[in-house]
Design a protein around this motif. Structure first.
Motif: not given
Ligand SMILES: Nc1ncnc2c1ncn2[C@@H]1O[C@H](COP(=O)(O)OP(=O)(O)OP(=O)(O)O)[C@@H](O)[C@H]1O
Length: 658
Positions: A78-87, A323-340
């Motif tokens: 659904s659209q709602a799922q697509e809009d979820l943050p990637w993490v 860059g994310c020092s083993g923090d997977i949340r930070s890595a996925i968020n950075s990935l999402q922002f850098s891919s937009m």
């Protein structure tokens, strides 16, 4: 983000709103949609909270498992799922998806099985403590395991004090009770009440639900602030919980590098021992696991949302990972922002980044391997500055990096040192000692103390030790009481770390990483000795104030003299102190102080120094105004002094006026 411009408010709201769609906001939200979730998640009172059985509120927005089908490619979403943050969209669904060390998952699973599924009827309560750096998957692991084992998770969330009126509290604690509680105390009382009820009552059974499975655990991630101020109150609550508990309690605490360790203050060693708290410590997510997750997400997004997102290539993903020092949340968020695609700033950054790193290294014309490590440091710093996470390290690891310094072979093309300096030839260091000291969050002088305490154990040649000790002496002089001491400390740490590294010839080359292998690290004896010294000064001043001498002079000149005289006019405390300080303890075995091991998460400065420093005295010296009767605990008190005298059969000779 370009979406934040005034022309696109709807889109901005869309990006975050859907995760909270399943809730009806009660009133317009002050703090954005995140508050909406919280509003809904939090029960109006702990009574109501207790009756919820499924894993409820989280301090971060985390939709519960049933809301969220796994976002695997090819699935209609659904659209709602697509809009979820990637993490959230790519949250792990099974144990295999977790980017956590298998061993840690097994440890948690074994504990849960032992304390919930195989629990004996009379078994006392049990507490599990999950620690580790932020975003390493502690919560995700617990949630997946709980689901796999069919356990309900009942989680505590701190109530916002404004939501609890006096009326609420009165209704909970009875009309007659007098209320003189502050919000924080009320929070602690509510927490205690929550534990009591969570422990006492089972989940409400809904129509159609089987009553077979009432196994559950209580999860505490959001610790009431009051307990940081007064850990004793938490300990009392836990003691009574342990006595009466039917289900286990799991605390999740993230590591804190700044020295005021949460784990240390909330769960000191004696409480861990007393309450048999089991601690499982998670590590940062390993780069290979992180890369797997990032790759999986990047590939899935590339196949689904090509028009919205860029697909980052392997090099960019590696940069993100570093860059994310083993923090997977930070890595996925950075990935999402850098891919937009919308995010032009990010796009520029990544393309510039890649270009410059390639050009820089190509210009240098160095070998591939060397290029990698050379580029690493500066890139890491830039990535850190932009999307990266705080890369602090615990002192234990920082010391390890210096002592077991890693090197890489110098290529043949590099110019060699002239023959008379050949003994100083070393391979290139793969670390920057100054960076490591900075990331360890202790001052240069404290770092030097730790290095001084530990370096000898890792050397195998006495000449190396001599050289290293010379460097440490120089570092010590740099750290003296200069007016520019603060600035000099960094230089001093640089001299000490590089000096120790350079002196250890058994670790001079990449191929020759010899030395002594693993050795435990210890805390500097200096802390204890310095504390004892300060207490002795205080005692000397107060016990022998009539001599009007400075404490050093009293201890090194007067007391040794008095120790060979006999004077029956002295009181017991004075006699004991003279014997203690004025005479070398020749009779007793004069050994080394017992060493205290340095744990992998110990803060650099021991508690006693924090406490002393808090008095406002920069040197941490206790007040010189104390009276003689108010001696520090480590000083011989009159009664102890008597015991010492008897034990050692010291005889004070008769006073002879002649
Ligand atoms: N493969 C994966 N393994 C673990 N977590 C993942 C993975 N993929 C995505 N995630 C998401 O990464 C986040 C990890 O955060 P989690 O709350 O588990 O970390 P934590 O160690 O408890 O950190 P904190 O103490 O800061 O809460 C979760 O939102 C999880 O859904």
């Amino acid at each position: 983000m370009s979406g934040s411009g005034p022309g696109r408010p709807a889109e901005v709201a869309e990006w975050l709103a859907p995760p909270f769609d399943d809730f009806t906001p009660v009133k317009p939200l002050r703090g954005g949609p995140g508050r909406g979730r919280r509003q809904k998640q939090r029960a109006p009172s702990p009574v109501a909270e207790n009756s919820r059985a499924t894993a409820p509120p989280r301090k971060r927005a985390k939709p519960c498992a049933v809301d969220l089908p796994c976002a695997k490619p090819g699935r209609s979403r659904s659209q709602a799922q697509e809009d979820l943050p990637w993490v959230e969209r790519y949250r792990p669904e099974t144990q295999n998806d977790l980017a956590v060390q298998k061993k840690k998952i097994e440890e948690v699973e074994t504990w849960l099985k032992m304390h919930i599924l195989q629990r004996q009827p009379k078994q006392s309560g049990s507490i599990l403590l999950l620690t580790g750096p932020p975003g390493c998957g502690k919560t995700a692991t617990l949630q997946i395991l709980a689901r796999d084992l069919g356990l309900q998770v009942q989680e505590w969330t701190n109530p916002l004090s404004s939501d609890f009126t006096k009326e609420d509290l009165r209704s909970m604690f009875g009309h007659d009770s007098n209320f003189h509680t502050f919000p924080s105390q009320a929070q602690a009382a509510l927490f205690q009440d929550f534990l009591l009820r969570a422990n006492k009552y089972n989940k409400l059974q809904m129509l159609g639900e089987s009553s077979e499975n009432d196994k559950k655990l209580i999860l505490i991630e959001d610790i009431p602030n009051q307990f940081y101020r007064d850990p004793g109150s938490l300990h009392e609550i836990l003691r009574s919980f342990i006595r009466s508990s039917r289900c286990p309690l799991v605390f999740i605490i993230s590591d804190n590098f700044s020295g005021d360790s949460n784990q240390g203050s909330l769960f000191p060693a004696e409480i861990v021992q007393e309450l048999c708290i089991f601690n499982i410590s998670f590590k940062p997510v390993a780069p290979t696991n992180m890369m797997k997750v990032l790759n999986r997400i990047a590939t899935a997004e590339a196949s689904m949302n090509r028009e919205k997102n860029y697909t980052l290539d392997k090099t960019s993903l590696e940069l993100l990972c570093r860059g994310c020092s083993g923090d997977i949340r930070s890595a996925i968020n950075s990935l999402q922002f850098s891919s937009m695609k919308d995010c032009s700033l990010e796009k520029e950054f990544w393309s510039k980044k890649k270009k410059s790193s390639t050009i820089k290294c190509e210009e240098a014309g160095v070998s591939k391997e060397r290029r990698k490590s050379k580029c690493d440091t500066s890139e890491d710093q830039e990535i850190q500055a932009i999307g990266g996470r705080d890369a602090s390290i615990f002192l234990f690891h920082a010391l390890g990096k210096i002592i077991y310094c890693k090197r890489e072979a110098v290529s043949e093309e590099c110019p060699h040192l002239p023959a008379h300096l050949a003994e100083h030839r070393r391979d290139t260091l793969l670390i920057q000692p100054e960076d490591i000291v900075e990331k360890s969050h202790v001052s240069g002088s404290t770092f030097n103390l730790y290095l001084h305490q530990n370096y000898v154990d890792f050397f195998s040649d006495i000449d190396d030790v001599v050289r290293a000790s010379e460097y440490l002496s120089t570092a010590d002089v740099l750290c003296s009481n200069w007016s520019t001491r603060l600035v000099m400390e960094s230089y001093s740490a640089s001299v000490a770390t590089r000096g120790v590294i350079h002196s250890n010839t058994s670790r001079a080359f990449a191929q020759q990483q010899g030395g002594k292998g693993f050795r435990p690290l210890h805390k500097p004896q200096w802390f204890l000795i310095s504390k004892k010294y300060r207490e002795n000064c205080l005692a000397a001043k107060s016990l022998f104030s009539s001599f009007c001498l400075p404490p050093e002079c009293l201890q090194t000149e007067l007391l040794p003299y008095l120790a060979v005289l006999a004077n029956p006019m002295r009181n017991q405390a004075q006699i004991a102190f003279i014997q203690d300080v004025g005479r070398l303890p020749l009779k007793r075995h004069f050994g080394r102080l017992q060493l205290e091991a340095l744990g992998d998460k110990d803060p650099g400065m021991p508690e006693l120094f924090h406490r002393d420093g808090a008095d406002g005295d920069p040197e941490g010296l206790p007040s010189s105004q104390s009276s003689g009767s108010d001696l520090p605990g480590s000083q011989p008190q009159p009664i102890t002094a008597q015991a010492i005298l008897e034990e050692e059969e010291l005889r004070i000779e008769e006073y002879d006026s002649d």
